[in-house]
Design an enzyme around this catalytic site. Structure first.
Site, PDB file in Angstrom:
ATOM      1  N   HIS A  44       1.179  -8.100  34.413  1.00 34.65           N
ATOM      2  CA  HIS A  44       0.925  -7.984  32.982  1.00 34.65           C
ATOM      3  C   HIS A  44       1.048  -9.347  32.301  1.00 34.65           C
ATOM      4  CE1 HIS A  44       1.771  -3.362  32.696  1.00 34.65           C
ATOM      5  NE2 HIS A  44       0.831  -3.675  33.570  1.00 34.65           N
ATOM      6  N   GLU A  46       3.013 -10.546  29.967  1.00 36.91           N
ATOM      7  CA  GLU A  46       4.349 -11.127  29.834  1.00 36.91           C
ATOM      8  C   GLU A  46       4.800 -11.785  31.138  1.00 36.91           C
ATOM      9  OE1 GLU A  46       4.416  -7.229  27.378  1.00 36.91           O
ATOM     10  OE2 GLU A  46       3.346  -8.070  29.095  1.00 36.91           O
ATOM     11  N   CYS A  71       5.679  -2.927  27.978  1.00 33.16           N
ATOM     12  CA  CYS A  71       5.836  -1.594  28.577  1.00 33.16           C
ATOM     13  C   CYS A  71       7.294  -1.346  28.952  1.00 33.16           C
ATOM     14  CB  CYS A  71       4.927  -1.434  29.786  1.00 33.16           C
ATOM     15  SG  CYS A  71       5.203  -2.620  31.116  1.00 33.16           S
TER      16      CYS A  71
END
Length: 332
Positions: A44, A46, A71
């Site tokens: 992802h 991040e 998430c």
């Protein structure tokens, strides 16, 4: 946050059914890391942003900007909120909360409970718009619906005989869209008479899931391009529910737009382009069930009784000249 959106856009057409996300890490007004979600199943935004930071000792005094809430659940990858907590970042600025039920504020709450300062709603409208397919799917429980057709200058979709209405530039744009959306849907007449591939032959990129309405399985046994096993293929029908020779036959009770979209939602399809024919397009217009219309207006004329194109009476949001065609885009 504008930079987050720029980064997120790079994942367009590659991350579905995940959302596009961009992330920027700032230490004392200097960007020290950035990343975005490249493709479904991969790291992802991040994670990529944290991994790009050369001096990780700066993270506890840094602010993380991210276009969508980190998430909070295990999916294809571990929770991003947990990663930011482990790195002890000082602050997280979130564009918009995630509508997905397994996140939906839980990521932001995890960060706050860990003592991290959290700010939300920064450029929220722009962040939601970027992921309009994802938000439509999770809030309206249906795919993002695009109606598309090509018509002659005198308003026909065809003359009853094979005719190429759109020019090459319009055809290439259509194939680009095929690489960007989850699925393309056609009716029985288009399947049998036009024998389409629904692939990206004129554009580099993945081909979409191709779907046809064929309630009575009139296509059965015919040597159609639809059955060439080049991409995932679904036949919505009223008779059988099985997989045969790589083709998914999905049974539906009736062919009305609401039933079709409910079935596509259950198949986890986040966006669909209704490409024809006119009967199928008209049914979605009558039900007022669409989010966007993309209409190619050609310079050629039929000048005789043909198959009328759908009639709409509102003003396009955007127009574009494509050499032999005009592209008109209508947004709901």
């Amino acid at each position: 946050m504008k930079r987050c959106l720029q980064l997120a856009q790079k994942g367009f057409g590659q991350v579905s059914p995940n959302p596009m996300v961009g992330c920027v890490i700032v230490h004392e007004e200097e960007v020290i890391g950035e990343g975005y979600h490249h493709a479904y199943g991969q790291a992802h935004a991040e994670v990529n942003a944290v991994n790009s930071v050369k001096n990780i000792e700066l993270l506890p005094e840094s602010t993380v900007y991210v276009s969508l809430e980190p998430c909070a659940h295990f999916g294809k990858t571990p929770p991003c909120a947990t990663l930011l907590i482990e790195k002890k970042v000082k602050k997280v600025v979130i564009g918009t909360l995630d509508p997905f039920i397994q996140v939906a504020g839980k990521g932001a709450e995890m960060l706050r409970q860990a003592g991290i300062e959290v700010e939300t709603g920064i450029m929220e409208k722009e962040c939601r718009l970027l992921n309009k397919r994802f938000f439509t799917f999770h809030t309206k429980k249906r795919p993002y619906i695009i109606l598309k057709w090509a018509e002659t200058a005198d308003g026909f979709m065809g003359s009853g005989e094979p005719v190429q209405i759109s020019g090459l530039a319009a055809q290439r744009r259509l194939h680009q869209w095929r690489s960007e959306e989850d699925a393309f849907l056609i009716g029985t007449h288009t399947l049998l008479e036009d024998n389409p591939h629904l692939s990206t032959r004129l554009w580099k990129g993945k081909s979409p899931i191709r779907i046809a309405m064929d309630m009575h399985l009139k296509s059965g046994g015919k040597p159609l391009n639809f059955f060439n096993a080049s991409q995932r293929t679904i036949i919505l029908n009223g008779l059988i529910d099985e997989v045969t020779r790589g083709v998914e036959y999905v049974k539906i009770d009736n062919p009305d737009p609401d039933t079709i979209m409910e079935k596509l939602y259950r198949l986890n399809i986040q966006s669909v382009v209704i490409e024809g024919g006119s009967k199928l397009l008209d049914s979605f217009i009558r039900h007022n069930l669409y989010d966007e219309i993309r209409r190619f207006k050609s310079k050629i004329l039929i000048l005789q009784n043909g198959l009328p194109a759908p009639k709409i009476d509102f003003v396009p949001e955007k127009t574009e000249n494509l050499i032999d065609d005009e592209l008109l885009i209508y947004l709901k």
